[in-house]
Design a protein around this motif. Structure first.
Motif, short mmCIF file in Angstrom:
data_model
loop_
_atom_site.label_atom_id
_atom_site.label_comp_id
_atom_site.label_asym_id
_atom_site.label_seq_id
_atom_site.Cartn_x
_atom_site.Cartn_y
_atom_site.Cartn_z
N HIS A 90 -5.54 0.62 -5.81
CA HIS A 90 -4.55 -0.50 -7.02
C HIS A 90 -3.79 0.18 -8.14
CE1 HIS A 90 -4.64 -3.97 -9.54
NE2 HIS A 90 -5.49 -3.48 -10.42
N THR A 127 0.84 -0.88 -0.11
CA THR A 127 0.32 -0.12 -0.25
C THR A 127 0.58 0.96 0.09
OG1 THR A 127 0.07 -0.51 2.63
CG2 THR A 127 -1.74 -1.66 0.97
N TYR A 186 -12.29 2.65 -3.04
CA TYR A 186 -12.23 1.45 -3.51
C TYR A 186 -12.86 1.42 -4.68
CZ TYR A 186 -12.62 -0.17 1.83
OH TYR A 186 -11.83 -0.18 2.76
N SER A 231 -4.84 -4.19 -2.51
CA SER A 231 -4.76 -4.08 -3.16
C SER A 231 -4.41 -4.89 -4.30
CB SER A 231 -4.22 -2.22 -3.72
OG SER A 231 -5.27 -1.55 -3.07
N GLY A 251 -9.71 -2.97 -4.59
CA GLY A 251 -8.28 -1.64 -3.31
C GLY A 251 -8.45 -1.14 -3.50
#
Length: 388
Positions: free
Chosen positions: A263, A160, A382, A191, A260
């Motif tokens: 991402h 992340t 998201y 992600s 995620g």
């Protein structure tokens, strides 16, 4: 040997008396509420509760044991009505010479060692009552202490963009921060998935964990794993992570990485996709770009092959992501079928269609079979299910 559904990253938002632990966590995330919800609503067999080092949380745990509602397992961990609870902590390190902060998970085998660990932490951080606090010790010093106490050490959500090992774009190897021999597993984060992470050859020897990092009761078990063990206990968990005695992770269940929050690379201000590092956003001109997990992993990946021993990674859409499935319909499903694990894995489509509208039931089955269309997330937002 039995299959146990396991989520090892659940935060405590508040103590029993209402004092904050994880400041960004929901007020309903007390230790007692977590264990009841995880067992009764989610249907999990083992959970790792982060923030158990907080002294007032320790008091609540001991009160539950004195009341006979919870007890210590002979194999380590705690038992609550057939569900194992593994006490843990999430901590933040920022070693001199490395770029952090970096979050890690640690787990202790019993109350005695958790109390010892809490006492040790009180001299290493500014406020031992809170979650995810900066610890004034190096990553390797922390690893040594955890191993002295018989605990498990797992770098958290390693890709992340914020507060992770690889995410900020500076650290390129775990050896820059940790002793590779004292790592028990790698938590992937929402992600990424197994195939993406195995692009890094240095991770090939570690088991991958997929956990919820829940900041609310609803988020518990949005990611989890099925582990083959003799029983749900700390000792069996440790053996399962090492793949010893026939134990091991059977499958990882996680969000499709597209869902995620980080991402893809996007402009932080307007969320427009932007893959040109160092250049302004073509939509709004902002220079604030949040590097996506997919692009960061692509930068680090060099492995020609993936290890052939990995368990399957099953992309799963949590029920809360299903469009149209609000709280009332969700509770109706639970009333009929018991737990979210049962609905996600076992209940036939025909039975679901008898309880909720056919359109929503169809989406649940399509999610189970990986047939939903998804729009990628990024920049803290998201991804979503596209059902238009």
């Amino acid at each position: 040997m039995k299959k146990f559904y396991t989520d090892l990253h659940i935060h405590i938002g508040r103590t029993k008396t209402g004092k904050p632990v994880k400041i960004t966590g929901a007020k309903s995330l007390t230790f007692t509420n977590i264990i009841e919800h995880a067992r009764n609503k989610k249907g999990l067999h083992m959970i790792g509760i982060i923030d158990c080092h907080s002294p007032e949380v320790i008091v609540e745990m001991e009160e539950l044991m004195l009341a006979g509602e919870m007890s210590e397992l002979s194999g380590g961990g705690l038992e609550f009505g057939g569900m194992a609870v593994i006490p843990g902590s999430e901590l933040e390190i920022y070693d001199p010479g490395t770029k952090g902060p970096i979050h890690v998970l640690v787990f202790m085998p019993n109350m005695k060692t958790m109390k010892e660990f809490s006492a040790w932490l009180s001299g290493k951080m500014k406020n031992v009552n809170l979650s995810s606090q900066r610890i004034y010790a190096t990553g390797r010093e922390l690893q040594i202490k955890v191993k002295e106490l018989g605990g498990l050490f797992i770098p958290a959500h390693v890709f992340t963009p914020f507060k992770s090992l690889y995410g900020k774009g500076v650290n390129k190897s775990l050896e820059e921060v940790f002793d590779p021999q004292l790592i028990d597993g790698i938590e992937l984060g929402l992600s990424s998935d197994t195939n993406m992470a195995d692009g890094l050859e240095e991770l090939h020897s570690y088991p991958f964990l997929t956990n919820s990092d829940a900041h609310s009761l609803a988020k518990i078990a949005r990611e989890y794993q099925a582990i083959l063990m003799e029983e749900a206990s700390f000792t069996n968990l440790a053996l399962g992570l090492r793949g010893e005695g026939g134990r091991g992770i059977l499958a990882n269940y996680g969000l499709d990485p597209l869902l995620g929050k980080y991402h893809r690379t996007v402009c932080t201000d307007c969320l427009q996709p932007n893959n040109k590092t160092g250049e302004p956003c073509s939509n709004c001109g902002s220079m604030k770009i949040t590097r996506g997990v997919a692009d960061r992993i692509a930068e680090l990946s060099s492995a020609a092959q993936r290890p052939n021993w990995r368990p399957p990674y099953i992309h799963q859409v949590p029920l809360e992501f299903i469009p149209g499935l609000g709280p009332k319909l969700f509770e109706k499903l639970l009333w009929h079928f018991g737990t979210e694990m049962a609905i996600l894995h076992d209940v036939p489509s025909e039975a679901i269609e008898q309880v909720i509208p056919e359109r929503i039931a169809k989406l649940i089955i399509e999610a189970r079979e990986g047939r939903l269309r998804l729009t990628a997330g990024g920049g803290g937002k998201y991804g979503r299910v596209d059902f238009s």
